[in-house]
Scaffold this motif. Structure first.
Motif, PDB file in Angstrom:
ATOM      1  N   ARG A   1      40.374  25.347  39.502  1.00  0.00           N
ATOM      2  CA  ARG A   1      39.552  26.314  40.217  1.00  0.00           C
ATOM      3  C   ARG A   1      38.071  25.945  40.235  1.00  0.00           C
ATOM      4  NH1 ARG A   1      41.545  31.401  39.778  1.00  0.00           N
ATOM      5  NH2 ARG A   1      39.834  31.941  41.176  1.00  0.00           N
ATOM      6  N   SER A   2      37.723  24.755  39.748  1.00  0.00           N
ATOM      7  CA  SER A   2      36.302  24.433  39.536  1.00  0.00           C
ATOM      8  C   SER A   2      35.461  24.430  40.801  1.00  0.00           C
ATOM      9  CB  SER A   2      36.177  23.067  38.832  1.00  0.00           C
ATOM     10  OG  SER A   2      36.696  22.040  39.651  1.00  0.00           O
ATOM     11  N   SER A   3      36.056  24.190  41.969  1.00  0.00           N
ATOM     12  CA  SER A   3      35.279  24.168  43.209  1.00  0.00           C
ATOM     13  C   SER A   3      34.932  25.563  43.715  1.00  0.00           C
ATOM     14  CB  SER A   3      36.045  23.403  44.300  1.00  0.00           C
ATOM     15  OG  SER A   3      37.292  24.013  44.549  1.00  0.00           O
ATOM     16  N   ASP A   4      35.488  26.582  43.086  1.00  0.00           N
ATOM     17  CA  ASP A   4      35.202  27.973  43.450  1.00  0.00           C
ATOM     18  C   ASP A   4      33.844  28.363  42.864  1.00  0.00           C
ATOM     19  OD1 ASP A   4      35.075  30.682  43.879  1.00  0.00           O
ATOM     20  OD2 ASP A   4      36.993  31.149  42.928  1.00  0.00           O
ATOM     21  N   MET A   5      32.856  28.588  43.736  1.00  0.00           N
ATOM     22  CA  MET A   5      31.512  28.927  43.260  1.00  0.00           C
ATOM     23  C   MET A   5      31.485  30.242  42.493  1.00  0.00           C
ATOM     24  SD  MET A   5      29.040  27.929  46.441  1.00  0.00           S
ATOM     25  CE  MET A   5      29.040  26.287  47.171  1.00  0.00           C
ATOM     26  N   ALA A   6      32.453  31.120  42.761  1.00  0.00           N
ATOM     27  CA  ALA A   6      32.479  32.432  42.106  1.00  0.00           C
ATOM     28  C   ALA A   6      33.263  32.417  40.795  1.00  0.00           C
ATOM     29  CB  ALA A   6      33.076  33.464  43.059  1.00  0.00           C
ATOM     30  N   LEU A   7      33.694  31.212  40.361  1.00  0.00           N
ATOM     31  CA  LEU A   7      34.474  31.139  39.127  1.00  0.00           C
ATOM     32  C   LEU A   7      33.605  31.509  37.935  1.00  0.00           C
ATOM     33  CD1 LEU A   7      37.311  30.323  38.083  1.00  0.00           C
ATOM     34  CD2 LEU A   7      36.351  28.066  37.611  1.00  0.00           C
ATOM     35  N   THR A   8      34.098  32.409  37.112  1.00  0.00           N
ATOM     36  CA  THR A   8      33.376  32.858  35.919  1.00  0.00           C
ATOM     37  C   THR A   8      34.298  32.802  34.717  1.00  0.00           C
ATOM     38  OG1 THR A   8      34.044  35.177  36.199  1.00  0.00           O
ATOM     39  CG2 THR A   8      31.993  34.458  37.310  1.00  0.00           C
ATOM     40  N   PRO A   9      33.752  32.763  33.514  1.00  0.00           N
ATOM     41  CA  PRO A   9      34.623  32.803  32.323  1.00  0.00           C
ATOM     42  C   PRO A   9      35.440  34.087  32.267  1.00  0.00           C
ATOM     43  CG  PRO A   9      32.302  32.999  31.714  1.00  0.00           C
ATOM     44  CD  PRO A   9      32.331  32.607  33.147  1.00  0.00           C
ATOM     45  N   GLU A  10      34.888  35.173  32.790  1.00  0.00           N
ATOM     46  CA  GLU A  10      35.631  36.437  32.799  1.00  0.00           C
ATOM     47  C   GLU A  10      36.905  36.310  33.639  1.00  0.00           C
ATOM     48  OE1 GLU A  10      31.404  37.428  31.863  1.00  0.00           O
ATOM     49  OE2 GLU A  10      32.404  36.165  33.355  1.00  0.00           O
ATOM     50  N   ARG A  11      36.792  35.665  34.797  1.00  0.00           N
ATOM     51  CA  ARG A  11      37.960  35.516  35.671  1.00  0.00           C
ATOM     52  C   ARG A  11      38.999  34.598  35.045  1.00  0.00           C
ATOM     53  NH1 ARG A  11      36.192  34.051  41.662  1.00  0.00           N
ATOM     54  NH2 ARG A  11      38.478  33.867  41.821  1.00  0.00           N
ATOM     55  N   VAL A  12      38.548  33.488  34.468  1.00  0.00           N
ATOM     56  CA  VAL A  12      39.498  32.565  33.844  1.00  0.00           C
ATOM     57  C   VAL A  12      40.189  33.251  32.667  1.00  0.00           C
ATOM     58  CG1 VAL A  12      39.743  30.383  32.596  1.00  0.00           C
ATOM     59  CG2 VAL A  12      38.226  30.518  34.582  1.00  0.00           C
ATOM     60  N   ALA A  13      39.424  33.975  31.865  1.00  0.00           N
ATOM     61  CA  ALA A  13      40.000  34.677  30.713  1.00  0.00           C
ATOM     62  C   ALA A  13      41.059  35.670  31.169  1.00  0.00           C
ATOM     63  CB  ALA A  13      38.903  35.384  29.931  1.00  0.00           C
ATOM     64  N   SER A  14      40.756  36.424  32.219  1.00  0.00           N
ATOM     65  CA  SER A  14      41.704  37.417  32.724  1.00  0.00           C
ATOM     66  C   SER A  14      42.975  36.760  33.242  1.00  0.00           C
ATOM     67  CB  SER A  14      41.042  38.228  33.842  1.00  0.00           C
ATOM     68  OG  SER A  14      41.959  39.146  34.408  1.00  0.00           O
ATOM     69  N   GLU A  15      42.838  35.653  33.971  1.00  0.00           N
ATOM     70  CA  GLU A  15      43.995  34.962  34.528  1.00  0.00           C
ATOM     71  C   GLU A  15      44.873  34.346  33.446  1.00  0.00           C
ATOM     72  OE1 GLU A  15      42.326  32.234  37.277  1.00  0.00           O
ATOM     73  OE2 GLU A  15      41.709  33.785  38.700  1.00  0.00           O
ATOM     74  N   CYS A  16      44.271  34.018  32.309  1.00  0.00           N
ATOM     75  CA  CYS A  16      45.025  33.418  31.206  1.00  0.00           C
ATOM     76  C   CYS A  16      45.449  34.445  30.163  1.00  0.00           C
ATOM     77  CB  CYS A  16      44.200  32.308  30.545  1.00  0.00           C
ATOM     78  SG  CYS A  16      43.919  30.869  31.598  1.00  0.00           S
ATOM     79  N   GLY A  17      45.207  35.728  30.451  1.00  0.00           N
ATOM     80  CA  GLY A  17      45.615  36.787  29.533  1.00  0.00           C
ATOM     81  C   GLY A  17      44.801  36.843  28.255  1.00  0.00           C
ATOM     82  N   LEU A  18      43.500  36.488  28.343  1.00  0.00           N
ATOM     83  CA  LEU A  18      42.629  36.456  27.163  1.00  0.00           C
ATOM     84  C   LEU A  18      41.461  37.404  27.328  1.00  0.00           C
ATOM     85  CD1 LEU A  18      42.353  32.569  26.814  1.00  0.00           C
ATOM     86  CD2 LEU A  18      43.725  34.058  25.354  1.00  0.00           C
ATOM     87  N   SER A  19      40.883  37.789  26.205  1.00  0.00           N
ATOM     88  CA  SER A  19      39.596  38.474  26.264  1.00  0.00           C
ATOM     89  C   SER A  19      38.510  37.420  26.424  1.00  0.00           C
ATOM     90  CB  SER A  19      39.359  39.274  24.981  1.00  0.00           C
ATOM     91  OG  SER A  19      39.174  38.388  23.870  1.00  0.00           O
ATOM     92  N   LEU A  20      37.340  37.839  26.891  1.00  0.00           N
ATOM     93  CA  LEU A  20      36.241  36.891  27.063  1.00  0.00           C
ATOM     94  C   LEU A  20      35.858  36.274  25.712  1.00  0.00           C
ATOM     95  CD1 LEU A  20      34.130  35.595  28.903  1.00  0.00           C
ATOM     96  CD2 LEU A  20      32.659  37.586  28.497  1.00  0.00           C
ATOM     97  N   ARG A  21      35.866  37.076  24.669  1.00  0.00           N
ATOM     98  CA  ARG A  21      35.529  36.577  23.333  1.00  0.00           C
ATOM     99  C   ARG A  21      36.527  35.515  22.882  1.00  0.00           C
ATOM    100  NH1 ARG A  21      36.629  38.246  17.938  1.00  0.00           N
ATOM    101  NH2 ARG A  21      34.914  37.762  16.507  1.00  0.00           N
ATOM    102  N   SER A  22      37.814  35.772  23.144  1.00  0.00           N
ATOM    103  CA  SER A  22      38.849  34.802  22.752  1.00  0.00           C
ATOM    104  C   SER A  22      38.677  33.487  23.498  1.00  0.00           C
ATOM    105  CB  SER A  22      40.238  35.367  23.024  1.00  0.00           C
ATOM    106  OG  SER A  22      40.496  36.489  22.205  1.00  0.00           O
ATOM    107  N   LEU A  23      38.318  33.561  24.782  1.00  0.00           N
ATOM    108  CA  LEU A  23      38.114  32.339  25.554  1.00  0.00           C
ATOM    109  C   LEU A  23      36.989  31.497  24.956  1.00  0.00           C
ATOM    110  CD1 LEU A  23      38.244  31.728  29.296  1.00  0.00           C
ATOM    111  CD2 LEU A  23      36.098  31.223  28.152  1.00  0.00           C
TER     112      LEU A  23
END
Length: 328
Positions: free
Chosen positions: A223-245
């Protein structure tokens, strides 16, 4: 190096007999059976990754048995992880039956007799692990590990499959030490999936975290080419909290943001070297790989590679031209 073997060059009447011999040489001592007399097709591709033996098999469907006699004649010094790539295959062992669907993983001990077959085509990858490396991690004693199927809905399967994919993808870039660590992590993941000994529960937990980090990294790379990619979105998609990520990236040399930036820069670096992308402007390349600001892309690229994108492209094109002239 990949060793490849095929029935294609053999006379049709001899192919299945040669296949039986090839399986005994490159897989295990097996007893294959086939009812039809149609010409048999099969290929084997085998490679070594550190302490792991990786074998890809594609062949016409037939019945395969590893009998007590086969085990007695040729006991194995490995356990295996079987990955179903396409179609279905069934397994029977000690009165139990399971069916592997595409993406499913089966973990087993080849020194326990089993049968397997398919109504279509066998298409799978076999990862073989040294018994001496895995047995000390298991709660079960040798000879007590029944087949374990990890279905696509199981978290352990997702982590293991992603780790195996990453190991194959990055093998050329791994040092001998890094490859050995990757193999040990796989052993710990397998032990965790089938039952780790009490002494190995903490190493198994660390292996799960490493595998989860790799899964997050793989998702981020996709997803790296997505300018709107954030750690919050990646964490949510992987079933993690932001802190866990962010805690996962403590196992890495880089933070999430640093990893994302380096991934984008690596893709820009590849595009700037690609002759087919010469018509694409450097600013456009920056946007294509995920940078919102041209100035940020130029500054980060210079910091990473020591030159501005345009100057890097020009220097690389000149080097390729000089090399071509020298060859001609």
């Amino acid at each position: 190096m990949v060793m490849e073997w095929s029935t294609q060059s053999a006379p049709p009447a001899q192919r299945f007999d040669l296949w039986r011999e090839a399986c005994s040489q490159h897989v295990y001592a097996l007893t294959p059976h086939r009812r039809t007399r149609d010409p048999f097709q099969g290929t084997i591709a085998r490679r070594q990754l550190g302490s792991l033996d990786v074998t890809d098999i594609v062949c016409d469907g037939h019945l395969v048995q590893r009998r007590e006699q086969d085990i007695g004649d040729s006991p194995s010094d490995t356990y295996y992880v079987y990955l179903q790539r396409r179609g279905q295959a069934w397994f029977e062992q000690q009165g139990q039956r399971c069916v592997a669907e595409p993406g499913d993983i089966v973990i087993a001990d080849p020194n326990i007799a089993f049968s397997t077959g398919t109504d279509g085509t066998f298409d799978f990858r076999l990862w073989r692990m040294n018994r001496a490396g895995l047995e000390p991690l298991l709660a079960l004693r040798p000879g007590e590990l029944p087949m374990r199927r990890l279905g696509r809905d199981q978290a352990a399967r997702a982590l293991m499959a992603n780790w195996l994919d990453a190991l194959l993808h990055h093998q050329a870039d791994l040092s001998a030490q890094a490859l050995e660590l990757a193999c040990r992590t796989l052993y710990a993941l397998v032990a965790d999936a089938v039952g780790a000994s009490a002494a190995q529960r903490e190493p198994a937990r660390l292996a799960r975290r490493r595998a989860l980090l790799q899964r997050v990294m793989s998702q981020t790379e996709l997803r790296s080419s997505d300018m709107a990619l954030t750690p919050e979105r990646v964490a949510s998609e992987c079933g993690l909290s932001l802190r866990s990520l962010h805690q996962l990236f403590e196992l890495s040399e880089h933070s999430f943001h640093e990893f994302l930036t380096r991934t984008r820069l690596a893709r820009a670096h590849a595009l700037l070297r690609d002759p087919s992308a010469r018509h694409v402007g450097t600013a456009e390349i920056g946007f294509a790989v995920g940078f919102k600001e041209t100035s940020t892309f130029y500054r980060r690229f210079r910091q990473r590679y020591g030159d501005a994108p345009g100057a890097f492209r020009k220097a690389h094109a000149g080097a390729v031209e000089r090399e071509s002239t020298a060859v001609s």
